[in-house]
Design an enzyme around this catalytic site. Sequence first.
Site, PDB file in Angstrom:
ATOM      1  N   ASN A 137      -2.382  -2.079  13.397  1.00 50.28           N
ATOM      2  CA  ASN A 137      -3.833  -1.846  13.342  1.00 50.28           C
ATOM      3  C   ASN A 137      -4.237  -0.562  14.058  1.00 50.28           C
ATOM      4  O   ASN A 137      -5.037   0.224  13.545  1.00 50.28           O
ATOM      5  CB  ASN A 137      -4.582  -3.040  13.929  1.00 50.28           C
ATOM      6  CG  ASN A 137      -4.315  -4.303  13.139  1.00 50.28           C
ATOM      7  OD1 ASN A 137      -3.714  -4.242  12.070  1.00 50.28           O
ATOM      8  ND2 ASN A 137      -4.745  -5.442  13.653  1.00 50.28           N
ATOM      9  N   SER A 167       0.839  -1.207   0.000  1.00 52.65           N
ATOM     10  CA  SER A 167       0.000   0.000   0.000  1.00 52.65           C
ATOM     11  C   SER A 167       0.871   1.254   0.000  1.00 52.65           C
ATOM     12  O   SER A 167       0.353   2.358   0.020  1.00 52.65           O
ATOM     13  CB  SER A 167      -0.938   0.008   1.212  1.00 52.65           C
ATOM     14  OG  SER A 167      -0.210  -0.061   2.421  1.00 52.65           O
ATOM     15  N   ASN A 211     -16.891  27.326 -23.284  1.00 48.67           N
ATOM     16  CA  ASN A 211     -17.636  26.317 -22.519  1.00 48.67           C
ATOM     17  C   ASN A 211     -17.361  26.386 -21.009  1.00 48.67           C
ATOM     18  O   ASN A 211     -16.233  26.658 -20.601  1.00 48.67           O
ATOM     19  CB  ASN A 211     -17.268  24.912 -23.019  1.00 48.67           C
ATOM     20  CG  ASN A 211     -17.719  24.675 -24.456  1.00 48.67           C
ATOM     21  OD1 ASN A 211     -18.759  25.192 -24.880  1.00 48.67           O
ATOM     22  ND2 ASN A 211     -16.938  23.927 -25.200  1.00 48.67           N
ATOM     23  N   THR A 260     -39.089  26.771  -9.866  1.00 47.22           N
ATOM     24  CA  THR A 260     -39.335  25.425  -9.357  1.00 47.22           C
ATOM     25  C   THR A 260     -39.690  24.623 -10.598  1.00 47.22           C
ATOM     26  O   THR A 260     -40.296  25.170 -11.538  1.00 47.22           O
ATOM     27  CB  THR A 260     -40.506  25.368  -8.356  1.00 47.22           C
ATOM     28  OG1 THR A 260     -41.689  25.836  -9.015  1.00 47.22           O
ATOM     29  CG2 THR A 260     -40.264  26.216  -7.118  1.00 47.22           C
ATOM     30  N   HIS A 261     -39.275  23.371 -10.612  1.00 46.94           N
ATOM     31  CA  HIS A 261     -39.458  22.521 -11.804  1.00 46.94           C
ATOM     32  C   HIS A 261     -38.792  23.141 -13.027  1.00 46.94           C
ATOM     33  O   HIS A 261     -39.197  22.876 -14.162  1.00 46.94           O
ATOM     34  CB  HIS A 261     -40.943  22.270 -12.114  1.00 46.94           C
ATOM     35  CG  HIS A 261     -41.773  21.947 -10.922  1.00 46.94           C
ATOM     36  ND1 HIS A 261     -41.946  20.673 -10.452  1.00 46.94           N
ATOM     37  CD2 HIS A 261     -42.450  22.759 -10.058  1.00 46.94           C
ATOM     38  CE1 HIS A 261     -42.712  20.690  -9.373  1.00 46.94           C
ATOM     39  NE2 HIS A 261     -43.019  21.950  -9.103  1.00 46.94           N
ATOM     40  N   LYS A 311     -17.153  28.637 -29.536  1.00 49.66           N
ATOM     41  CA  LYS A 311     -17.533  28.058 -28.247  1.00 49.66           C
ATOM     42  C   LYS A 311     -16.687  28.558 -27.073  1.00 49.66           C
ATOM     43  O   LYS A 311     -15.473  28.602 -27.139  1.00 49.66           O
ATOM     44  CB  LYS A 311     -17.428  26.522 -28.296  1.00 49.66           C
ATOM     45  CG  LYS A 311     -18.405  25.836 -29.216  1.00 49.66           C
ATOM     46  CD  LYS A 311     -19.858  26.034 -28.839  1.00 49.66           C
ATOM     47  CE  LYS A 311     -20.264  25.307 -27.575  1.00 49.66           C
ATOM     48  NZ  LYS A 311     -20.252  23.846 -27.734  1.00 49.66           N
ATOM     49  N   SER A 371     -13.516  24.991 -27.836  1.00 48.76           N
ATOM     50  CA  SER A 371     -13.739  23.756 -28.585  1.00 48.76           C
ATOM     51  C   SER A 371     -12.661  23.662 -29.654  1.00 48.76           C
ATOM     52  O   SER A 371     -12.231  24.680 -30.200  1.00 48.76           O
ATOM     53  CB  SER A 371     -15.124  23.814 -29.231  1.00 48.76           C
ATOM     54  OG  SER A 371     -15.147  23.050 -30.414  1.00 48.76           O
ATOM     55  N   GLN A 387      -7.275  -1.956   4.321  1.00 47.32           N
ATOM     56  CA  GLN A 387      -6.207  -1.204   3.644  1.00 47.32           C
ATOM     57  C   GLN A 387      -6.765  -0.450   2.437  1.00 47.32           C
ATOM     58  O   GLN A 387      -6.248   0.591   2.052  1.00 47.32           O
ATOM     59  CB  GLN A 387      -5.108  -2.176   3.208  1.00 47.32           C
ATOM     60  CG  GLN A 387      -3.971  -1.532   2.460  1.00 47.32           C
ATOM     61  CD  GLN A 387      -2.797  -2.486   2.322  1.00 47.32           C
ATOM     62  OE1 GLN A 387      -2.132  -2.793   3.290  1.00 47.32           O
ATOM     63  NE2 GLN A 387      -2.558  -2.966   1.110  1.00 47.32           N
ATOM     64  N   GLU A 416     -18.883  21.977 -15.359  1.00 45.99           N
ATOM     65  CA  GLU A 416     -19.314  20.624 -15.749  1.00 45.99           C
ATOM     66  C   GLU A 416     -18.506  19.571 -15.014  1.00 45.99           C
ATOM     67  O   GLU A 416     -19.030  18.549 -14.560  1.00 45.99           O
ATOM     68  CB  GLU A 416     -19.173  20.440 -17.254  1.00 45.99           C
ATOM     69  CG  GLU A 416     -20.149  21.289 -18.047  1.00 45.99           C
ATOM     70  CD  GLU A 416     -19.773  21.347 -19.510  1.00 45.99           C
ATOM     71  OE1 GLU A 416     -20.088  20.398 -20.238  1.00 45.99           O
ATOM     72  OE2 GLU A 416     -19.126  22.333 -19.918  1.00 45.99           O
ATOM     73  N   LYS A 449      -8.081   3.602   1.995  1.00 45.49           N
ATOM     74  CA  LYS A 449      -7.339   4.841   1.737  1.00 45.49           C
ATOM     75  C   LYS A 449      -7.597   5.419   0.350  1.00 45.49           C
ATOM     76  O   LYS A 449      -7.645   6.642   0.182  1.00 45.49           O
ATOM     77  CB  LYS A 449      -5.846   4.607   1.938  1.00 45.49           C
ATOM     78  CG  LYS A 449      -5.497   4.523   3.393  1.00 45.49           C
ATOM     79  CD  LYS A 449      -4.215   3.780   3.634  1.00 45.49           C
ATOM     80  CE  LYS A 449      -4.293   3.053   4.944  1.00 45.49           C
ATOM     81  NZ  LYS A 449      -5.238   1.902   4.965  1.00 45.49           N
ATOM     82  N   TYR A 458      -9.933  -6.171  12.983  1.00 48.20           N
ATOM     83  CA  TYR A 458      -9.229  -5.703  11.796  1.00 48.20           C
ATOM     84  C   TYR A 458      -9.204  -6.790  10.711  1.00 48.20           C
ATOM     85  O   TYR A 458      -9.000  -7.966  10.990  1.00 48.20           O
ATOM     86  CB  TYR A 458      -7.771  -5.299  12.126  1.00 48.20           C
ATOM     87  CG  TYR A 458      -7.002  -4.877  10.883  1.00 48.20           C
ATOM     88  CD1 TYR A 458      -7.073  -3.576  10.404  1.00 48.20           C
ATOM     89  CD2 TYR A 458      -6.255  -5.809  10.154  1.00 48.20           C
ATOM     90  CE1 TYR A 458      -6.415  -3.206   9.242  1.00 48.20           C
ATOM     91  CE2 TYR A 458      -5.599  -5.448   8.994  1.00 48.20           C
ATOM     92  CZ  TYR A 458      -5.680  -4.137   8.539  1.00 48.20           C
ATOM     93  OH  TYR A 458      -5.033  -3.770   7.381  1.00 48.20           O
TER      94      TYR A 458
HETATM   95  N1  ARG Z   1      -1.299  -1.275   5.467  1.00 46.99           N
HETATM   96  C1  ARG Z   1      -2.229  -1.755   6.426  1.00 46.99           C
HETATM   97  C2  ARG Z   1      -3.552  -0.974   6.278  1.00 46.99           C
HETATM   98  O1  ARG Z   1      -3.528   0.014   5.655  1.00 46.99           O
HETATM   99  C3  ARG Z   1      -1.723  -1.544   7.813  1.00 46.99           C
HETATM  100  C4  ARG Z   1      -2.287  -2.453   8.841  1.00 46.99           C
HETATM  101  C5  ARG Z   1      -1.816  -3.844   8.601  1.00 46.99           C
HETATM  102  N2  ARG Z   1      -2.149  -4.724   9.650  1.00 46.99           N
HETATM  103  C6  ARG Z   1      -2.056  -6.037   9.536  1.00 46.99           C
HETATM  104  N3  ARG Z   1      -2.358  -6.729  10.570  1.00 46.99           N
HETATM  105  N4  ARG Z   1      -1.716  -6.609   8.408  1.00 46.99           N
HETATM  106  O2  ARG Z   1      -4.581  -1.367   6.763  1.00 46.99           O
END
Ligand code: ARG
Length: 461
Positions: A112, A25, A287, A157-158, A285, A279, A324, A292, A327, A319
């Site tokens: 965790n 990650s 735009n 409205t509408h 144009k 454009s 993971q 948008e 994110k 957990y």
């Molecule tokens: N990269 C992991 C996450 O974002 C960190 C936690 C990992 N924990 C584990 N027990 N493998 O969640």
Amino acid sequence: MTESPSRSGAFESEVDQRVEAFTESISFDARLFREDIAGSIAHANMLSDQQLISPGERDQIIEGLVNILAELESGEFSFRPELEDIHMNIEQALIDRLGDVGRKLHTGRSRNDQVSTDMRLWIRGCIDRVDGLLAGLQKSFVQLAISEGEVVIPAYTHLQRAQPVLAAHYFLAYCEKLERDRLRLRDCRLRVNQSSLGTAALAGTSLDIDRAHTAKQLGFEGLVENSLDSSSDRDYMLEFVFCLSLISVHLSSWAEDWIIWSTTEFSMIQIPHEFCTGSSIMPQKINPDVLELTRGKAARVIGDLQTLLVLVKGLPMAYNRDLQEDKLPLFDAADTVENCLEIAIPLVAGSRLNRDNIAAGLDRGFLDATTLMEFLIKRGIPQRKAHHAIGELVRQATRQNCRLSDLSLEDFQAFDPSLDASIYDVLGIENALSAFRSLGSTSPKRVASQIGTWRERLEIS
Ligand code: ARG
């Protein structure tokens, strides 16, 4: 076997390279490095105060972390994907420098609780940035309410012409929506700003750690007590992304309004050309692409919320590695909303109403019909009767291709012989507008007082 903070002596073989690539990650969580180091420094301080490490070891750890932070800030740090994530990259860099002293940092802690702490800190910072941007956009709307606010525009409205309103009333309506967004964020911040640190993997620890100590150092207002809850909880993140979704929905509907207003057919607003694009084939144009895309990007943010909800919905306690994946949608939603707000602020501030064109069109659509009905109500005519009668007069005016104010007194008296010329005092758009009274209405007095309130609240001189 090569050293990795997460591969204990229990493993009989090294990890398959494909698993390494699949599980990493670091490519998206590296941006948590400031929060991760702040959390580790607080943790090292606490470990030393609790005599779990010596003060000398604490000092070495903190110095090492500060140096690693400098390398990360300057871009000199070399990330190792085989170390999976930002937590292990930083920890291993510390171990590379300090040996066994570095190996003590993770005492009484798990990734965790570490990752959740990092994200709470990151979201807290983001909430404060978004709040500032929302205030900036409110200021742009109030500035427009001051400079363009006296223009009378048709409200819909509408998407059918309904009643006349002051442009300021419209701009301040967005201030209200954005204010609720800010309040929601402030409320969400209460639950974000709780420490997960020290809940360890899921059950807490047998070591004598002090959770309140780290929570205080990191500026958390409290802590998430139950360790199982803390290890599995992502509610704070979902709430935050919901807040972001609603902000993007507000931005999207504003963008939609102004896309329509800027068409030749409506021709109500001029978006600054710095915020328009052309454009490649049609030379005429200009735009409103920024608007948008603001509308389009709302779909992404809503999708991010959906991803998070589905991500957590079937997870067993506590957990799970699925988490993971939280994110990517979190960062995407936050970046998208910040970008949209950053560009909306100058776009709103630089836009101007097409006053002449708006004024020229106000006579269409019988915007004064409701005020006329209310005039009759004030003279004792039951609302349903008045509503029906004005409808007939609208039909007559449509047939004659004229305004209600062009109808003769006899036309009105045909409905009610007691009516006199004072009826013309509420006809016409200006008259209809100044007839408004109620709290929160578009009455010029009420709107002026609202502008005053917003100026004060946002400290606009
Ligand atoms: N990269 C992991 C996450 O974002 C960190 C936690 C990992 N924990 C584990 N027990 N493998 O969640």
